[in-house]
Design an enzyme around this catalytic site. Structure first.
Site, short mmCIF file in Angstrom:
data_model
loop_
_atom_site.label_atom_id
_atom_site.label_comp_id
_atom_site.label_asym_id
_atom_site.label_seq_id
_atom_site.Cartn_x
_atom_site.Cartn_y
_atom_site.Cartn_z
N LYS A 113 7.63 12.63 -6.79
CA LYS A 113 7.70 13.54 -5.64
C LYS A 113 9.03 14.29 -5.49
O LYS A 113 9.05 15.40 -4.97
CB LYS A 113 7.42 12.77 -4.33
CG LYS A 113 5.96 12.38 -4.17
CD LYS A 113 5.73 11.79 -2.79
CE LYS A 113 4.33 11.24 -2.68
NZ LYS A 113 4.01 10.77 -1.32
N ASP A 168 2.63 15.05 3.56
CA ASP A 168 2.64 13.65 4.02
C ASP A 168 2.99 13.56 5.51
O ASP A 168 2.31 12.89 6.28
CB ASP A 168 3.67 12.83 3.23
CG ASP A 168 3.20 12.54 1.82
OD1 ASP A 168 1.98 12.45 1.61
OD2 ASP A 168 4.07 12.40 0.93
#
Ligand code: ATR
Length: 276
Positions: A65, A100
């Site tokens: 990420k 997220d």
């Protein structure tokens, strides 16, 4: 056919293919979502490959990420602040997003407003970081970051406050401190792995710290109802399990790729997969 995928390592247990393919199938879209295991040293090649193959977008998970940012042409505001990307849109250029945190915000919003709320976050890792920034962008009143390693909480709190202007403090997870801080808060979010299978009896929050006018969210989805959520429910609090964040972050990714999400269908697909 439009192709999408998730890249990460490990990837075998990713719930994203089931969740997204359920939408593609039900709504008869000519789309397919795959999962690829990509080693750290192959990340750049993998990204080039996806672009060359004409993929329309992809998700990025652990451990890529942060590193993926090096290979992205443009970043969304959230991704820039969070310094991590979980969703990429390929449209000649590569555009990186982070869904997220907004996934957590949307889950919370399904129960009520987050604006002007005082929120306590347990944890200061990647998930806590994404959620703290996304909440701050929604103009929450105050954020408290409680973490086992106090230094990490302080660092994150300082960064959130400096970059968003939202009042943010750090504290330890000492029982007395936590009790006091939870008492002042309206929303509690567990962003640690505490309570996750196989340690299903662990929790950072004692029963007597919980109250009925609290919304409690856990990002852990295995078990679906963690000890924290069970005890919060008993105390009369509203609870949100980890599947919600997963589903809403996925829904935001679909929107970025131009696909209309179907929250209930996605939720059922994930729950069915978890039961198996
Ligand atoms: P993620 O990216 O999923 O957030 P992470 O970056 O490894 O994962 O962060 C895990 C978080 O859970 C951290 O805040 C960690 O606390 P430390 O910063 O002190 O390591 C917290 N955590 C994990 N296990 C814990 C435990 N047994 N007790 C308290 N906190 C714990």
């Amino acid at each position: 056919m439009k192709y999408f995928c998730v890249i990460g390592e490990p990837i075998e247990h990713s719930l994203s293919p089931v969740m997204h393919n359920a939408v593609f199938k039900k709504h008869k879209l000519e789309c397919k979502y795959l999962a690829f295991r990509v080693k750290k040293e192959e990340l750049e090649n993998a990204v080039r490959g996806l672009k060359a193959l004409g993929f329309k977008g992809f998700n990025v998970t652990i451990p890529h990420k942060e590193k993926i940012i090096e290979y992205i042409d443009e970043l969304s505001k959230e991704a820039r602040l969070i310094k991590a990307v979980n969703t990429v849109k390929i449209d000649k250029k590569l555009i990186g997003y982070n869904t997220d945190g907004i996934g957590a915000v949307k889950s919370l919003k399904s129960l009520g407003e987050v604006k002007d709320k005082k929120i306590i976050i347990l944890g200061a890792g990647g998930a806590a970081r994404a959620i703290a920034f996304s909440l701050a962008l929604e103009k929450t009143r105050e954020i408290i970051i409680a973490n086992r390693t106090l230094e990490k909480a302080k660092k994150l709190a300082k960064e959130v406050e400096e970059k968003t202007g939202v009042k943010t403090h750090a504290c330890s997870i000492d029982k007395k401190v936590l009790k006091e801080k939870i008492k002042e808060s309206e929303i509690l979010i567990n962003c640690t792995s505490v309570g996750m299978y196989p340690d299903i009896n662990s929790t950072l929050v004692e029963k007597d710290m919980l109250k009925s006018d609290l919304v409690v969210m856990d990002i852990v989805y295995n078990p679906l109802e963690t000890r924290l959520l069970k005890e919060a429910k008993k105390a009369g609090a509203k609870i949100i399990n980890g599947v919600e964040m997963l589903v809403y972050q996925g829904a935001e990714a679909l929107k970025i790729w131009g696909v209309e999400p179907d929250i209930e269908l996605m939720r059922q697909a994930v729950l069915k997969e978890l039961k198996q």
